[in-house]
Design a protein around this motif. Structure first.
Motif, short mmCIF file in Angstrom:
data_model
loop_
_atom_site.label_atom_id
_atom_site.label_comp_id
_atom_site.label_asym_id
_atom_site.label_seq_id
_atom_site.Cartn_x
_atom_site.Cartn_y
_atom_site.Cartn_z
N MET A 1 0.83 -1.18 0.00
CA MET A 1 0.00 0.00 0.00
C MET A 1 0.88 1.24 0.00
O MET A 1 1.86 1.31 0.73
CB MET A 1 -0.88 0.01 1.25
N THR A 2 0.49 2.20 -0.78
CA THR A 2 1.26 3.44 -0.81
C THR A 2 0.86 4.32 0.37
O THR A 2 -0.13 4.07 1.05
CB THR A 2 0.99 4.20 -2.11
N ALA A 3 1.64 5.35 0.59
CA ALA A 3 1.36 6.28 1.69
C ALA A 3 0.03 6.99 1.47
O ALA A 3 -0.72 7.25 2.42
CB ALA A 3 2.49 7.28 1.84
N THR A 4 -0.30 7.29 0.22
CA THR A 4 -1.56 7.95 -0.08
C THR A 4 -2.74 7.06 0.24
O THR A 4 -3.73 7.49 0.86
CB THR A 4 -1.61 8.36 -1.57
N THR A 5 -2.66 5.80 -0.14
CA THR A 5 -3.73 4.84 0.14
C THR A 5 -3.89 4.64 1.64
O THR A 5 -5.02 4.58 2.15
CB THR A 5 -3.43 3.50 -0.54
N THR A 6 -2.80 4.54 2.35
CA THR A 6 -2.85 4.38 3.79
C THR A 6 -3.49 5.61 4.44
O THR A 6 -4.33 5.47 5.34
CB THR A 6 -1.44 4.16 4.36
#
Length: 63
Positions: A1-6
Motif C-alpha cells: 500500500m502506498t502512503a496515499t492509500t494508507t
C-alpha cells in the motif's frame, strides 16, 4: 500500500468513527491507531526502542 492509500484509509476510519460515535471515540481510535503503528514499527524492526526511550528521557546523542 502506498502512503496515499494508507492516509485515505486512516482518514476514512477516523471520519466514520467521528460521525457515528462522537468526538471522544474519534480521539480514542486515533490514539489506538498511533499505538498500533508504533507497535508495528517495533515488530518490523524499523524503530529502535532503546533510542526512543533515550529521546523521551532527553538523552539524545549527535552520533
Amino acid at each position: 500500500m502506498t502512503a496515499t492509500t494508507t492516509g485515505i484509509a486512516i482518514g476514512a476510519v477516523l471520519g466514520i468513527v467521528a460521525v457515528a460515535f462522537g468526538f471522544w471515540a474519534f480521539i480514542l481510535v486515533a490514539v489506538f491507531m498511533a499505538v498500533g503503528a508504533l507497535v508495528g514499527r517495533i515488530v518490523t524492526g524499523k524503530l529502535d526502542v532503546s533510542s526512543l526511550v533515550d529521546v523521551i528521557r532527553g538523552r539524545r546523542s549527535s552520533s
